[in-house]
Design an enzyme around this catalytic site. Structure first.
Site, mmCIF file in Angstrom:
data_model
loop_
_atom_site.group_PDB
_atom_site.id
_atom_site.type_symbol
_atom_site.label_atom_id
_atom_site.label_comp_id
_atom_site.label_asym_id
_atom_site.label_seq_id
_atom_site.Cartn_x
_atom_site.Cartn_y
_atom_site.Cartn_z
ATOM 1 N N SER A 1 56.735 26.977 -30.749
ATOM 2 C CA SER A 1 55.413 27.386 -30.280
ATOM 3 C C SER A 1 55.511 28.570 -29.338
ATOM 4 O O SER A 1 54.530 29.297 -29.148
ATOM 5 C CB SER A 1 54.753 26.244 -29.501
ATOM 6 O OG SER A 1 54.709 25.091 -30.266
ATOM 7 N N HIS B 1 55.296 29.834 -37.700
ATOM 8 C CA HIS B 1 54.576 28.944 -36.786
ATOM 9 C C HIS B 1 53.320 28.377 -37.427
ATOM 10 O O HIS B 1 52.315 29.068 -37.583
ATOM 11 C CB HIS B 1 54.245 29.725 -35.503
ATOM 12 C CG HIS B 1 53.628 28.873 -34.445
ATOM 13 N ND1 HIS B 1 52.638 29.315 -33.618
ATOM 14 C CD2 HIS B 1 53.852 27.577 -34.095
ATOM 15 C CE1 HIS B 1 52.285 28.333 -32.798
ATOM 16 N NE2 HIS B 1 53.012 27.276 -33.071
ATOM 17 N N GLU C 1 51.664 31.891 -38.251
ATOM 18 C CA GLU C 1 52.166 33.114 -37.621
ATOM 19 C C GLU C 1 53.606 33.349 -38.091
ATOM 20 O O GLU C 1 54.444 32.455 -37.971
ATOM 21 C CB GLU C 1 52.144 32.981 -36.091
ATOM 22 C CG GLU C 1 50.746 32.945 -35.494
ATOM 23 C CD GLU C 1 50.742 32.693 -33.974
ATOM 24 O OE1 GLU C 1 49.833 33.184 -33.306
ATOM 25 O OE2 GLU C 1 51.628 31.984 -33.471
ATOM 26 N N ASN D 1 49.013 30.719 -29.208
ATOM 27 C CA ASN D 1 49.373 29.907 -28.042
ATOM 28 C C ASN D 1 49.174 30.641 -26.725
ATOM 29 O O ASN D 1 48.980 30.024 -25.687
ATOM 30 C CB ASN D 1 50.805 29.392 -28.153
ATOM 31 C CG ASN D 1 50.809 28.028 -28.815
ATOM 32 O OD1 ASN D 1 49.920 27.221 -28.571
ATOM 33 N ND2 ASN D 1 51.786 27.778 -29.654
HETATM 34 N N1 LIG Z 1 52.792 19.449 -31.924
HETATM 35 C C1 LIG Z 1 52.139 20.570 -32.204
HETATM 36 O O1 LIG Z 1 50.896 20.612 -32.218
HETATM 37 C C2 LIG Z 1 52.895 21.808 -32.558
HETATM 38 C C3 LIG Z 1 52.201 22.880 -33.163
HETATM 39 C C4 LIG Z 1 52.921 24.010 -33.554
HETATM 40 C C5 LIG Z 1 54.285 24.085 -33.304
HETATM 41 N N2 LIG Z 1 54.926 23.031 -32.701
HETATM 42 C C6 LIG Z 1 56.373 23.155 -32.510
HETATM 43 O O2 LIG Z 1 57.017 22.430 -33.535
HETATM 44 C C7 LIG Z 1 58.229 21.849 -33.054
HETATM 45 C C8 LIG Z 1 58.192 20.349 -33.262
HETATM 46 O O3 LIG Z 1 57.101 19.806 -32.557
HETATM 47 P P1 LIG Z 1 56.565 18.333 -32.891
HETATM 48 O O4 LIG Z 1 55.257 18.203 -32.195
HETATM 49 O O5 LIG Z 1 56.654 18.064 -34.354
HETATM 50 O O6 LIG Z 1 57.654 17.451 -32.106
HETATM 51 P P2 LIG Z 1 57.915 15.872 -32.203
HETATM 52 O O7 LIG Z 1 58.357 15.447 -30.856
HETATM 53 O O8 LIG Z 1 56.751 15.179 -32.838
HETATM 54 O O9 LIG Z 1 59.142 15.772 -33.254
HETATM 55 C C9 LIG Z 1 60.398 16.334 -33.028
HETATM 56 C C10 LIG Z 1 61.366 15.694 -34.018
HETATM 57 O O10 LIG Z 1 62.609 16.426 -33.939
HETATM 58 C C11 LIG Z 1 63.664 15.496 -34.020
HETATM 59 N N3 LIG Z 1 64.853 16.124 -33.438
HETATM 60 C C12 LIG Z 1 65.157 16.344 -32.145
HETATM 61 N N4 LIG Z 1 66.358 16.969 -32.054
HETATM 62 C C13 LIG Z 1 66.799 17.148 -33.323
HETATM 63 C C14 LIG Z 1 67.968 17.727 -33.885
HETATM 64 N N5 LIG Z 1 68.926 18.225 -33.120
HETATM 65 N N6 LIG Z 1 68.093 17.731 -35.222
HETATM 66 C C15 LIG Z 1 67.125 17.216 -36.021
HETATM 67 N N7 LIG Z 1 66.001 16.648 -35.541
HETATM 68 C C16 LIG Z 1 65.843 16.626 -34.215
HETATM 69 C C17 LIG Z 1 63.173 14.267 -33.253
HETATM 70 O O11 LIG Z 1 63.909 13.110 -33.623
HETATM 71 C C18 LIG Z 1 61.700 14.219 -33.687
HETATM 72 O O12 LIG Z 1 61.550 13.444 -34.852
HETATM 73 C C19 LIG Z 1 58.342 22.280 -31.586
HETATM 74 O O13 LIG Z 1 59.116 23.438 -31.502
HETATM 75 C C20 LIG Z 1 56.893 22.569 -31.214
HETATM 76 O O14 LIG Z 1 56.772 23.476 -30.148
HETATM 77 C C21 LIG Z 1 54.262 21.902 -32.339
#
Ligand SMILES: NC(=O)c1ccc[n+]([C@@H]2O[C@H](COP(=O)([O-])OP(=O)(O)OC[C@H]3O[C@@H](n4cnc5c(N)ncnc54)[C@H](O)[C@@H]3O)[C@@H](O)[C@H]2O)c1
Length: 285
Positions: free
Chosen positions: A120, A141, A153, A191
């Site tokens: 993000s 993104h 993005e 963001n």
């Molecule tokens: N949540 C949102 O609305 C959103 C929107 C856009 C982008 N993002 C970005 O997307 C990414 C993920 O966010 P999310 O909300 O899905 O997080 P989340 O916490 O829901 O999920 C993260 C997952 O990654 C796994 N994980 C952690 N370390 C790992 C590794 N070394 N290898 C493999 N898997 C691993 C965890 O077990 C978990 O299942 C982040 O970078 C976040 O900034 C999130």
């Protein structure tokens, strides 16, 4: 241009699951990898339920459902990602976690594999910094929920080459998404624009001007936003949202307009991360 046939998604949380749904519904063989077996299995079950619901609603045929599920492989073995043409990382929003994942991926993948991150706010240039082929790394993104939100993005780091950007545009378009090109700046476009939406709402609430419920209601009713700032933080994940705010604040050298709010930090300390933990600003069943 490399024909994207097989894709990998690293991290099967909120975003990973949504991106996998998009990929399998568009016919891409997809390896969904997570370090946690529980997370990978939970995501697989969730995807099965979502597709079944789409069939019930008449939005998907039984044949489409079967085809999509046949494209899905959930695993905790990173090696299964090695022959993917594109890998999208959607693991925790921590620089060291992402850098370690990309190093491991570069070591196992063929030299044409495009490595994208769904970060993000972290710097694409920094994530790719320690790699031998940083030109193949870019941001891709998606927004939450990935299957529904039309925008993606494509973030070009200092070393990202044009071919990588073109391939990611083509792939995003194949998912019927609108892709926009962003420079590698803190928070990219959306963001960065969205930070005050959350931060000022927290400050208004904390100053006792209006409650969480009132602010959400006003923004929806009078402001025509689909979701209020607190509902949205619960959907995004309060930990993820806080991490993004911290990175944007830090990467703009502490500019006060991006300063995080301590109440968000308290919720994270309390384990109230939003919908994914059944509670954040609101409580969920
Ligand atoms: N949540 C949102 O609305 C959103 C929107 C856009 C982008 N993002 C970005 O997307 C990414 C993920 O966010 P999310 O909300 O899905 O997080 P989340 O916490 O829901 O999920 C993260 C997952 O990654 C796994 N994980 C952690 N370390 C790992 C590794 N070394 N290898 C493999 N898997 C691993 C965890 O077990 C978990 O299942 C982040 O970078 C976040 O900034 C999130």
């Amino acid at each position: 241009m490399v024909q994207m046939k097989k894709v990998g998604v690293v991290g099967s949380g909120t975003m990973g699951t949504g991106i996998v749904q998009l990929a399998i519904q568009n016919g891409y063989k997809t390896v969904m990898f997570d370090i946690s077996n529980q997370a990978a299995q939970r995501a697989k079950e969730q995807l099965e339920k979502i597709l079944a619901r789409l069939v019930e609603k008449g939005k998907l045929t039984k044949a489409d459902q079967a085809e999509a599920l046949a494209c899905l492989q959930a695993t905790t073995e990173m090696d299964l990602l090695k022959d993917c043409d594109l890998i999208i990382e959607a693991a925790s929003e921590k620089l060291e976690v992402k850098q370690a994942i990309f190093k491991q991926l570069e070591a196992i993948c063929h030299d044409k594999t495009i490595l994208a991150t769904n970060t993000s706010s972290l710097s694409i240039t920094e994530i790719a910094g320690a790699l031998k082929q940083p030109e193949k790394v870019a941001g891709l993104h998606f927004f939450n929920p990935a299957p529904l939100m039309p925008l993606v993005e494509v973030v070009s780091g200092i070393n990202t080459n044009e071919q990588t950007v073109e391939q990611l545009f083509a792939w995003a378009n194949s998912l019927k998404k609108t892709a926009v090109l962003c420079k590698d700046t803190p928070g990219f476009i959306v963001n960065r624009v969205a930070r005050p939406f959350y931060n000022e709402a927290l400050r208004i609430m904390n100053d006792g001007v209006a409650s969480v419920e009132q602010i959400d209601r006003i923004m929806k009713k009078a402001g025509h936003f689909k979701m209020g700032p607190f509902e949205l933080q619960d959907l995004i994940g309060i930990d993820i949202n806080l991490a993004t705010t911290k990175t944007v604040h830090q990467n703009y050298y502490g500019e006060s307009r991006f300063r995080p709010h301590y109440y968000q930090e308290r919720l994270v300390q309390a384990g109230r991360l939003g919908r994914k933990t059944k509670g954040g600003f609101y409580t969920y069943e």
